[in-house]
Enzyme design. Structure first.
Site, PDB file in Angstrom:
ATOM      1  N   ASP A 294       0.886  -1.292   0.109  1.00  0.00           N
ATOM      2  CA  ASP A 294      -0.092   0.252   0.041  1.00  0.00           C
ATOM      3  C   ASP A 294       0.751   1.259   0.107  1.00  0.00           C
ATOM      4  OD1 ASP A 294      -2.297   1.552   0.161  1.00  0.00           O
ATOM      5  OD2 ASP A 294      -2.274   1.592   2.257  1.00  0.00           O
ATOM      6  N   THR A 296      -0.007   4.600   1.344  1.00  0.00           N
ATOM      7  CA  THR A 296      -0.263   5.707   2.729  1.00  0.00           C
ATOM      8  C   THR A 296       0.028   4.864   3.991  1.00  0.00           C
ATOM      9  OG1 THR A 296      -1.943   6.906   1.329  1.00  0.00           O
ATOM     10  CG2 THR A 296      -1.841   7.012   3.882  1.00  0.00           C
TER      11      THR A 296
END
Length: 494
Positions: A294, A296
Protein backbone atom coordinates in the site's frame (compact mmCIF):
# COMPACT_ATOMS: atom_id res chain seq x y z
CA UNK A 1 -8.73 -30.79 26.53
CA UNK A 2 -6.08 -33.13 25.07
CA UNK A 3 -7.98 -36.24 26.13
CA UNK A 4 -11.26 -34.77 24.87
CA UNK A 5 -9.70 -34.12 21.47
CA UNK A 6 -8.10 -37.57 21.44
CA UNK A 7 -11.44 -39.20 22.25
CA UNK A 8 -13.24 -37.27 19.50
CA UNK A 9 -10.53 -38.12 16.97
CA UNK A 10 -10.80 -41.83 17.74
CA UNK A 11 -14.60 -41.71 17.76
CA UNK A 12 -14.73 -40.04 14.35
CA UNK A 13 -11.58 -41.87 13.16
CA UNK A 14 -10.06 -38.51 12.26
CA UNK A 15 -6.68 -39.42 13.72
CA UNK A 16 -4.28 -36.54 14.38
CA UNK A 17 -1.53 -35.30 16.66
CA UNK A 18 -3.87 -35.17 19.66
CA UNK A 19 -4.70 -38.87 19.25
CA UNK A 20 -1.10 -39.83 19.98
CA UNK A 21 -0.77 -37.23 22.72
CA UNK A 22 -3.87 -38.59 24.46
CA UNK A 23 -2.83 -42.23 24.06
CA UNK A 24 0.82 -41.67 24.99
CA UNK A 25 0.27 -39.38 27.98
CA UNK A 26 -2.75 -41.36 29.18
CA UNK A 27 -1.04 -44.75 29.10
CA UNK A 28 2.12 -43.28 30.67
CA UNK A 29 0.11 -41.92 33.58
CA UNK A 30 -1.99 -45.09 34.07
CA UNK A 31 1.16 -47.25 33.95
CA UNK A 32 2.87 -44.99 36.48
CA UNK A 33 -0.05 -45.11 38.91
CA UNK A 34 -0.15 -48.90 38.61
CA UNK A 35 3.61 -49.14 39.21
CA UNK A 36 3.32 -46.85 42.22
CA UNK A 37 0.51 -48.87 43.83
CA UNK A 38 1.58 -52.40 42.79
CA UNK A 39 5.40 -52.44 42.51
CA UNK A 40 5.62 -56.16 43.20
CA UNK A 41 3.93 -56.91 39.89
CA UNK A 42 7.15 -55.89 38.10
CA UNK A 43 10.48 -57.81 38.01
CA UNK A 44 13.58 -56.41 39.71
CA UNK A 45 15.02 -55.13 36.44
CA UNK A 46 12.24 -52.48 36.32
CA UNK A 47 12.88 -51.21 39.84
CA UNK A 48 15.32 -48.80 41.44
CA UNK A 49 17.67 -49.75 44.27
CA UNK A 50 14.98 -48.70 46.74
CA UNK A 51 12.48 -51.10 45.15
CA UNK A 52 10.34 -48.44 43.43
CA UNK A 53 9.20 -48.92 39.83
CA UNK A 54 10.49 -46.53 37.19
CA UNK A 55 7.48 -44.31 36.43
CA UNK A 56 6.60 -41.79 33.68
CA UNK A 57 4.84 -39.06 35.64
CA UNK A 58 7.41 -36.44 34.61
CA UNK A 59 7.28 -37.60 30.97
CA UNK A 60 3.49 -37.27 30.80
CA UNK A 61 3.70 -33.84 32.49
CA UNK A 62 6.41 -32.53 30.18
CA UNK A 63 4.56 -33.80 27.08
CA UNK A 64 1.31 -32.08 28.05
CA UNK A 65 3.10 -28.91 29.19
CA UNK A 66 5.03 -28.53 25.94
CA UNK A 67 2.01 -29.12 23.74
CA UNK A 68 -0.10 -26.80 25.89
CA UNK A 69 2.61 -24.15 25.54
CA UNK A 70 2.38 -24.54 21.78
CA UNK A 71 -1.38 -24.08 21.88
CA UNK A 72 -1.06 -20.97 24.07
CA UNK A 73 1.51 -19.43 21.73
CA UNK A 74 -0.68 -20.14 18.72
CA UNK A 75 -3.65 -18.56 20.51
CA UNK A 76 -1.57 -15.48 21.28
CA UNK A 77 -0.65 -15.19 17.61
CA UNK A 78 -4.34 -15.29 16.66
CA UNK A 79 -5.18 -12.76 19.38
CA UNK A 80 -3.13 -10.13 17.52
CA UNK A 81 -5.48 -10.46 14.57
CA UNK A 82 -8.48 -10.48 16.93
CA UNK A 83 -7.24 -7.17 18.33
CA UNK A 84 -7.23 -5.79 14.80
CA UNK A 85 -10.82 -6.98 14.36
CA UNK A 86 -11.83 -5.26 17.60
CA UNK A 87 -10.29 -2.02 16.37
CA UNK A 88 -12.27 -2.36 13.13
CA UNK A 89 -15.47 -2.94 15.10
CA UNK A 90 -14.86 0.32 16.96
CA UNK A 91 -15.08 2.15 13.63
CA UNK A 92 -18.80 1.42 13.36
CA UNK A 93 -21.13 3.56 15.52
CA UNK A 94 -23.83 1.87 17.62
CA UNK A 95 -26.59 4.39 16.89
CA UNK A 96 -27.66 6.78 14.16
CA UNK A 97 -30.11 9.65 13.67
CA UNK A 98 -33.01 8.66 11.40
CA UNK A 99 -35.37 11.17 9.82
CA UNK A 100 -38.97 9.95 10.19
CA UNK A 101 -41.71 12.26 8.87
CA UNK A 102 -39.43 15.23 9.27
CA UNK A 103 -38.51 14.38 12.85
CA UNK A 104 -35.16 13.20 14.16
CA UNK A 105 -35.16 9.81 15.87
CA UNK A 106 -32.21 8.04 17.48
CA UNK A 107 -32.16 4.39 16.37
CA UNK A 108 -29.84 1.40 16.75
CA UNK A 109 -27.69 0.50 13.75
CA UNK A 110 -29.32 -2.95 13.56
CA UNK A 111 -32.75 -1.41 12.96
CA UNK A 112 -31.69 0.65 9.92
CA UNK A 113 -33.23 -0.57 6.67
CA UNK A 114 -32.46 0.14 3.03
CA UNK A 115 -33.80 3.54 1.79
CA UNK A 116 -34.01 4.96 5.33
CA UNK A 117 -33.00 8.63 5.50
CA UNK A 118 -30.27 9.31 8.06
CA UNK A 119 -28.76 12.52 9.38
CA UNK A 120 -25.00 12.65 9.97
CA UNK A 121 -23.65 15.53 12.06
CA UNK A 122 -20.13 17.02 12.05
CA UNK A 123 -17.47 14.70 13.44
CA UNK A 124 -19.77 11.67 13.55
CA UNK A 125 -19.00 8.29 12.01
CA UNK A 126 -21.15 7.36 9.03
CA UNK A 127 -23.40 4.47 10.15
CA UNK A 128 -24.04 2.54 6.90
CA UNK A 129 -23.22 2.66 3.20
CA UNK A 130 -25.36 5.04 1.18
CA UNK A 131 -25.60 8.19 -0.93
CA UNK A 132 -25.89 11.84 0.12
CA UNK A 133 -29.35 13.24 -0.60
CA UNK A 134 -28.94 16.70 0.90
CA UNK A 135 -25.97 18.86 1.86
CA UNK A 136 -22.25 18.49 1.34
CA UNK A 137 -19.21 17.79 3.45
CA UNK A 138 -15.68 16.42 3.49
CA UNK A 139 -15.24 12.83 4.64
CA UNK A 140 -12.17 11.21 6.17
CA UNK A 141 -11.98 7.90 4.28
CA UNK A 142 -8.49 6.94 5.45
CA UNK A 143 -9.76 3.77 7.15
CA UNK A 144 -10.86 2.48 3.72
CA UNK A 145 -8.59 4.05 1.13
CA UNK A 146 -5.61 4.95 3.32
CA UNK A 147 -5.66 8.45 1.82
CA UNK A 148 -5.00 10.96 4.63
CA UNK A 149 -6.66 13.91 2.91
CA UNK A 150 -10.47 14.06 3.35
CA UNK A 151 -12.62 13.72 0.24
CA UNK A 152 -15.22 16.34 -0.61
CA UNK A 153 -18.73 14.92 -0.98
CA UNK A 154 -21.92 16.40 -2.32
CA UNK A 155 -25.40 15.25 -3.38
CA UNK A 156 -25.46 11.77 -5.04
CA UNK A 157 -21.94 10.94 -3.86
CA UNK A 158 -21.48 7.64 -2.03
CA UNK A 159 -20.36 7.36 1.60
CA UNK A 160 -19.23 4.26 3.51
CA UNK A 161 -19.82 3.05 7.05
CA UNK A 162 -17.05 3.77 9.54
CA UNK A 163 -15.72 6.81 7.68
CA UNK A 164 -15.79 10.13 9.53
CA UNK A 165 -17.85 13.17 8.58
CA UNK A 166 -16.13 16.55 8.45
CA UNK A 167 -17.59 19.85 9.64
CA UNK A 168 -20.94 19.84 7.83
CA UNK A 169 -24.26 18.11 8.47
CA UNK A 170 -25.82 16.12 5.63
CA UNK A 171 -28.66 13.70 4.91
CA UNK A 172 -28.05 10.31 3.34
CA UNK A 173 -30.12 7.39 2.05
CA UNK A 174 -29.10 3.94 3.31
CA UNK A 175 -28.17 1.56 0.47
CA UNK A 176 -26.28 -1.24 2.24
CA UNK A 177 -26.87 -2.26 5.84
CA UNK A 178 -25.69 -4.97 8.24
CA UNK A 179 -23.26 -7.49 6.81
CA UNK A 180 -23.50 -5.91 3.33
CA UNK A 181 -21.63 -2.74 4.31
CA UNK A 182 -18.05 -2.30 3.20
CA UNK A 183 -16.79 -2.19 6.80
CA UNK A 184 -18.56 -5.47 7.64
CA UNK A 185 -16.98 -7.13 4.61
CA UNK A 186 -13.53 -5.92 5.68
CA UNK A 187 -14.07 -7.33 9.19
CA UNK A 188 -15.24 -10.62 7.68
CA UNK A 189 -12.09 -10.85 5.53
CA UNK A 190 -9.83 -10.26 8.54
CA UNK A 191 -11.76 -12.85 10.58
CA UNK A 192 -11.43 -15.46 7.83
CA UNK A 193 -7.72 -14.79 7.63
CA UNK A 194 -7.29 -15.16 11.41
CA UNK A 195 -8.71 -18.68 11.27
CA UNK A 196 -6.29 -19.76 8.59
CA UNK A 197 -3.68 -22.44 9.24
CA UNK A 198 -0.19 -22.81 7.87
CA UNK A 199 0.03 -25.58 5.21
CA UNK A 200 2.62 -27.36 7.34
CA UNK A 201 0.02 -27.65 10.13
CA UNK A 202 -2.40 -29.34 7.76
CA UNK A 203 0.45 -31.54 6.54
CA UNK A 204 1.20 -32.55 10.14
CA UNK A 205 -2.43 -33.59 10.65
CA UNK A 206 -2.38 -35.56 7.39
CA UNK A 207 0.81 -37.36 8.39
CA UNK A 208 -0.67 -38.05 11.82
CA UNK A 209 -3.65 -39.82 10.23
CA UNK A 210 -1.17 -42.44 8.93
CA UNK A 211 1.37 -42.14 11.72
CA UNK A 212 -1.06 -42.93 14.57
CA UNK A 213 -2.21 -46.36 13.34
CA UNK A 214 1.40 -47.23 12.41
CA UNK A 215 2.61 -46.39 15.93
CA UNK A 216 -0.23 -48.40 17.50
CA UNK A 217 0.60 -51.33 15.19
CA UNK A 218 4.31 -51.15 16.10
CA UNK A 219 3.35 -51.09 19.78
CA UNK A 220 1.18 -54.22 19.32
CA UNK A 221 3.95 -55.99 17.39
CA UNK A 222 6.43 -55.06 20.13
CA UNK A 223 4.13 -56.61 22.72
CA UNK A 224 3.80 -59.81 20.66
CA UNK A 225 7.55 -60.14 19.99
CA UNK A 226 8.48 -59.65 23.64
CA UNK A 227 5.68 -61.97 24.77
CA UNK A 228 6.82 -64.80 22.46
CA UNK A 229 10.63 -64.67 22.54
CA UNK A 230 11.72 -63.00 25.77
CA UNK A 231 12.28 -64.19 29.35
CA UNK A 232 9.75 -64.37 32.11
CA UNK A 233 7.69 -62.62 33.12
CA UNK A 234 7.12 -62.22 29.39
CA UNK A 235 3.89 -60.22 29.61
CA UNK A 236 5.38 -57.66 31.97
CA UNK A 237 8.35 -57.13 29.62
CA UNK A 238 5.98 -57.04 26.66
CA UNK A 239 3.67 -54.51 28.33
CA UNK A 240 6.45 -52.18 29.47
CA UNK A 241 8.12 -52.07 26.04
CA UNK A 242 4.82 -51.63 24.20
CA UNK A 243 4.04 -48.67 26.46
CA UNK A 244 7.54 -47.25 25.85
CA UNK A 245 6.84 -47.22 22.10
CA UNK A 246 3.64 -45.19 22.64
CA UNK A 247 5.33 -42.69 24.96
CA UNK A 248 8.37 -42.17 22.74
CA UNK A 249 6.20 -41.66 19.65
CA UNK A 250 4.16 -38.90 21.31
CA UNK A 251 4.71 -35.87 19.01
CA UNK A 252 5.23 -33.15 21.62
CA UNK A 253 7.92 -31.51 19.47
CA UNK A 254 5.52 -31.42 16.51
CA UNK A 255 2.88 -29.84 18.73
CA UNK A 256 5.30 -27.16 19.87
CA UNK A 257 7.47 -26.44 16.83
CA UNK A 258 4.85 -25.12 14.40
CA UNK A 259 2.96 -22.88 16.88
CA UNK A 260 6.29 -21.60 18.19
CA UNK A 261 7.42 -20.73 14.67
CA UNK A 262 4.13 -18.97 13.93
CA UNK A 263 4.33 -17.07 17.22
CA UNK A 264 7.89 -15.90 16.67
CA UNK A 265 7.11 -14.84 13.09
CA UNK A 266 3.92 -12.98 14.03
CA UNK A 267 5.60 -11.40 17.06
CA UNK A 268 8.57 -10.19 15.03
CA UNK A 269 6.21 -8.75 12.45
CA UNK A 270 4.20 -6.96 15.15
CA UNK A 271 7.39 -5.38 16.52
CA UNK A 272 7.95 -3.86 13.08
CA UNK A 273 4.35 -2.73 12.67
CA UNK A 274 3.37 -5.60 10.36
CA UNK A 275 0.13 -7.54 10.95
CA UNK A 276 0.46 -11.06 9.55
CA UNK A 277 -3.13 -12.15 9.03
CA UNK A 278 -2.59 -15.45 7.24
CA UNK A 279 -0.35 -18.27 8.49
CA UNK A 280 0.08 -19.58 4.95
CA UNK A 281 1.59 -16.27 3.87
CA UNK A 282 4.13 -16.49 6.68
CA UNK A 283 5.23 -19.97 5.60
CA UNK A 284 5.55 -19.02 1.93
CA UNK A 285 7.41 -15.77 2.58
CA UNK A 286 10.79 -17.24 1.60
CA UNK A 287 9.48 -17.92 -1.92
CA UNK A 288 8.20 -14.40 -2.55
CA UNK A 289 9.36 -12.70 -5.76
CA UNK A 290 6.62 -10.05 -6.01
CA UNK A 291 5.72 -7.68 -3.17
CA UNK A 292 2.44 -5.74 -3.27
CA UNK A 293 2.41 -2.74 -0.93
CA UNK A 294 0.00 0.00 0.00
CA UNK A 295 1.14 3.60 -0.34
CA UNK A 296 -0.28 5.57 2.57
CA UNK A 297 1.36 4.75 5.88
CA UNK A 298 3.59 2.11 4.27
CA UNK A 299 5.64 3.97 1.69
CA UNK A 300 4.55 7.40 2.91
CA UNK A 301 4.12 8.80 6.43
CA UNK A 302 0.33 8.56 6.19
CA UNK A 303 -0.51 12.08 7.32
CA UNK A 304 -0.81 15.46 5.57
CA UNK A 305 2.15 17.73 6.14
CA UNK A 306 3.08 21.20 4.88
CA UNK A 307 5.81 20.97 2.27
CA UNK A 308 6.02 24.59 1.14
CA UNK A 309 4.62 28.05 1.88
CA UNK A 310 5.38 30.84 -0.59
CA UNK A 311 4.35 34.39 -1.42
CA UNK A 312 3.34 35.83 -4.77
CA UNK A 313 3.64 39.39 -3.42
CA UNK A 314 7.15 40.71 -2.78
CA UNK A 315 5.80 43.06 -0.10
CA UNK A 316 4.61 40.09 1.99
CA UNK A 317 7.06 37.54 3.37
CA UNK A 318 6.56 33.77 3.37
CA UNK A 319 6.27 33.94 7.17
CA UNK A 320 3.41 36.44 6.97
CA UNK A 321 1.64 34.20 4.45
CA UNK A 322 2.01 31.25 6.83
CA UNK A 323 0.75 33.36 9.75
CA UNK A 324 -2.40 34.32 7.83
CA UNK A 325 -3.03 30.75 6.61
CA UNK A 326 -2.53 29.18 10.05
CA UNK A 327 -4.61 31.84 11.81
CA UNK A 328 -7.53 31.29 9.44
CA UNK A 329 -7.20 27.50 9.69
CA UNK A 330 -7.15 27.60 13.49
CA UNK A 331 -10.95 27.76 13.32
CA UNK A 332 -11.19 24.87 10.84
CA UNK A 333 -11.70 21.20 11.72
CA UNK A 334 -10.26 20.05 8.39
CA UNK A 335 -7.08 17.88 8.69
CA UNK A 336 -5.37 20.06 6.08
CA UNK A 337 -6.05 23.05 8.27
CA UNK A 338 -4.66 21.24 11.31
CA UNK A 339 -1.49 20.47 9.33
CA UNK A 340 -0.88 24.17 8.62
CA UNK A 341 -1.52 25.13 12.25
CA UNK A 342 0.94 22.48 13.43
CA UNK A 343 3.53 23.66 10.91
CA UNK A 344 3.17 27.28 12.08
CA UNK A 345 3.68 26.26 15.72
CA UNK A 346 6.82 24.34 14.73
CA UNK A 347 8.08 27.56 13.13
CA UNK A 348 7.19 29.52 16.32
CA UNK A 349 4.69 31.67 14.45
CA UNK A 350 1.86 33.05 16.57
CA UNK A 351 -1.80 32.85 15.56
CA UNK A 352 -4.20 35.74 15.39
CA UNK A 353 -7.89 35.86 16.26
CA UNK A 354 -10.35 35.04 13.47
CA UNK A 355 -13.79 36.61 13.16
CA UNK A 356 -16.79 35.66 10.99
CA UNK A 357 -15.20 32.33 10.04
CA UNK A 358 -17.00 30.41 7.28
CA UNK A 359 -16.29 27.06 5.64
CA UNK A 360 -17.27 26.68 1.99
CA UNK A 361 -17.70 22.95 1.24
CA UNK A 362 -15.42 21.68 -1.49
CA UNK A 363 -13.71 25.02 -1.91
CA UNK A 364 -12.06 26.36 1.24
CA UNK A 365 -12.52 28.75 4.17
CA UNK A 366 -12.83 32.49 4.74
CA UNK A 367 -12.82 34.92 7.65
CA UNK A 368 -11.55 38.23 8.98
CA UNK A 369 -8.13 38.66 10.62
CA UNK A 370 -7.07 42.14 11.83
CA UNK A 371 -10.10 43.54 10.02
CA UNK A 372 -8.99 42.16 6.65
CA UNK A 373 -10.90 39.48 4.75
CA UNK A 374 -8.91 36.32 4.12
CA UNK A 375 -9.89 33.58 1.66
CA UNK A 376 -8.04 30.26 1.53
CA UNK A 377 -8.70 27.29 -0.73
CA UNK A 378 -8.55 25.89 -4.24
CA UNK A 379 -9.13 27.65 -7.57
CA UNK A 380 -12.90 27.42 -7.05
CA UNK A 381 -12.51 29.23 -3.73
CA UNK A 382 -10.68 32.04 -5.47
CA UNK A 383 -13.55 32.33 -7.96
CA UNK A 384 -15.98 32.29 -5.00
CA UNK A 385 -13.99 35.20 -3.52
CA UNK A 386 -14.24 37.11 -6.80
CA UNK A 387 -10.67 36.46 -7.94
CA UNK A 388 -9.18 34.74 -10.95
CA UNK A 389 -5.90 32.84 -10.94
CA UNK A 390 -3.11 34.51 -12.85
CA UNK A 391 -1.13 32.33 -15.26
CA UNK A 392 1.93 32.32 -13.02
CA UNK A 393 -0.10 31.09 -10.03
CA UNK A 394 -1.93 28.46 -12.10
CA UNK A 395 1.32 27.06 -13.49
CA UNK A 396 2.91 27.00 -10.02
CA UNK A 397 -0.07 25.08 -8.64
CA UNK A 398 -0.14 22.69 -11.59
CA UNK A 399 3.50 21.79 -10.98
CA UNK A 400 2.67 20.47 -7.50
CA UNK A 401 -0.73 19.03 -8.40
CA UNK A 402 0.97 16.86 -11.04
CA UNK A 403 2.87 15.35 -8.11
CA UNK A 404 -0.40 14.54 -6.36
CA UNK A 405 -0.10 17.31 -3.79
CA UNK A 406 -2.80 19.72 -2.59
CA UNK A 407 -2.33 23.43 -3.26
CA UNK A 408 -4.36 26.06 -1.38
CA UNK A 409 -4.22 29.74 -2.38
CA UNK A 410 -4.41 32.68 0.04
CA UNK A 411 -6.15 35.91 -0.89
CA UNK A 412 -6.18 39.01 1.34
CA UNK A 413 -9.04 41.34 0.47
CA UNK A 414 -9.07 41.17 -3.34
CA UNK A 415 -5.43 40.24 -3.89
CA UNK A 416 -3.86 36.80 -4.35
CA UNK A 417 -0.83 36.84 -2.06
CA UNK A 418 0.50 33.29 -1.66
CA UNK A 419 -0.07 29.56 -1.45
CA UNK A 420 0.64 26.49 0.67
CA UNK A 421 1.55 23.01 -0.61
CA UNK A 422 0.37 20.03 1.44
CA UNK A 423 1.29 16.43 0.75
CA UNK A 424 1.96 13.05 2.27
CA UNK A 425 5.74 12.75 2.55
CA UNK A 426 7.55 9.60 1.48
CA UNK A 427 9.27 7.98 4.45
CA UNK A 428 13.01 8.51 4.59
CA UNK A 429 13.55 4.74 4.61
CA UNK A 430 11.21 3.83 1.74
CA UNK A 431 13.57 4.47 -1.17
CA UNK A 432 16.37 2.40 0.36
CA UNK A 433 13.95 -0.42 1.29
CA UNK A 434 12.50 -0.60 -2.23
CA UNK A 435 15.98 -0.54 -3.74
CA UNK A 436 17.15 -3.43 -1.54
CA UNK A 437 14.08 -5.48 -2.44
CA UNK A 438 14.63 -4.89 -6.13
CA UNK A 439 18.30 -5.88 -5.77
CA UNK A 440 17.09 -9.20 -4.30
CA UNK A 441 15.03 -9.78 -7.44
CA UNK A 442 11.70 -8.87 -5.85
CA UNK A 443 9.32 -6.79 -7.96
CA UNK A 444 7.56 -4.14 -5.86
CA UNK A 445 4.01 -3.23 -6.92
CA UNK A 446 2.20 -0.33 -5.26
CA UNK A 447 -1.58 -0.43 -4.83
CA UNK A 448 -3.34 2.54 -3.31
CA UNK A 449 -6.75 4.08 -2.84
CA UNK A 450 -5.20 7.45 -3.65
CA UNK A 451 -5.56 9.24 -7.00
CA UNK A 452 -3.63 8.51 -10.18
CA UNK A 453 -1.42 11.62 -10.06
CA UNK A 454 -0.26 10.99 -6.51
CA UNK A 455 0.40 7.30 -7.19
CA UNK A 456 2.31 8.13 -10.37
CA UNK A 457 4.47 10.70 -8.59
CA UNK A 458 5.35 8.32 -5.73
CA UNK A 459 6.04 5.43 -8.12
CA UNK A 460 8.31 7.65 -10.21
CA UNK A 461 10.32 8.84 -7.19
CA UNK A 462 10.83 5.27 -5.96
CA UNK A 463 11.54 3.85 -9.44
CA UNK A 464 8.50 1.55 -9.33
CA UNK A 465 7.35 0.33 -12.73
CA UNK A 466 4.04 -1.11 -11.52
CA UNK A 467 1.26 0.59 -9.58
CA UNK A 468 -2.51 0.75 -9.39
CA UNK A 469 -4.47 3.73 -8.06
CA UNK A 470 -8.05 4.24 -6.87
CA UNK A 471 -8.37 0.77 -5.33
CA UNK A 472 -10.64 -0.38 -2.49
CA UNK A 473 -9.37 -2.74 0.26
CA UNK A 474 -10.98 -5.86 -1.19
CA UNK A 475 -9.37 -5.06 -4.55
CA UNK A 476 -5.99 -4.53 -2.89
CA UNK A 477 -6.22 -7.88 -1.04
CA UNK A 478 -7.00 -9.88 -4.16
CA UNK A 479 -5.99 -7.44 -6.83
CA UNK A 480 -2.37 -8.26 -7.63
CA UNK A 481 -3.49 -9.90 -10.86
CA UNK A 482 -5.13 -6.65 -11.95
CA UNK A 483 -2.20 -4.35 -11.16
CA UNK A 484 -1.14 -3.01 -14.50
CA UNK A 485 0.28 0.48 -13.95
CA UNK A 486 2.86 1.14 -16.61
CA UNK A 487 3.64 -2.48 -17.34
CA UNK A 488 2.19 -5.97 -17.35
CA UNK A 489 4.92 -7.97 -15.64
CA UNK A 490 2.84 -8.35 -12.48
CA UNK A 491 0.36 -10.46 -14.36
CA UNK A 492 2.64 -13.23 -15.60
CA UNK A 493 1.52 -15.86 -13.10
CA UNK A 494 3.98 -15.21 -10.28
Amino acid sequence: MFFERAYRSIKTWNLNMFTLIGIGAGIAWVFSVFGLLFPDFFPAQFKTESGAVHVYFESATVILTLVLMGQVLEARAHSKTNSAVKELLKLAPNKAVQIVEGQEKMVAIDSIEIDDILKVKPGEKIPVDGIITEGGTSVDESMITGEPIPVDKTVNDTVSSGTINGNRTFLMKAQKVGSDTLLSQIISMVNDASRSRAPIQNLADKISSYFVPIVVLVSVLTFIVWAVWDPNPVYVYALVNAIAVLIIACPCALGLATPMSVMVGVGKGAQNGILIKNAEALEKMDKVNVLVVDKTGTITEGKPTVEKVASFDKTISDGEVLESIASLNSSSEHPLGAATVKYAKEKNIGLKKVESFNSVTGKGVEGFVDGRKLSLGNAKMMEYAGLGLEREAALEAEKYQDQGKTVSFLAIENTLVGYVVIGDKIKSTSKEAVKKLQEKGIDVIMMTGDNENTAKAVASELNLTDFKAGMLPREQIGGSESATGKGQNCCDGR
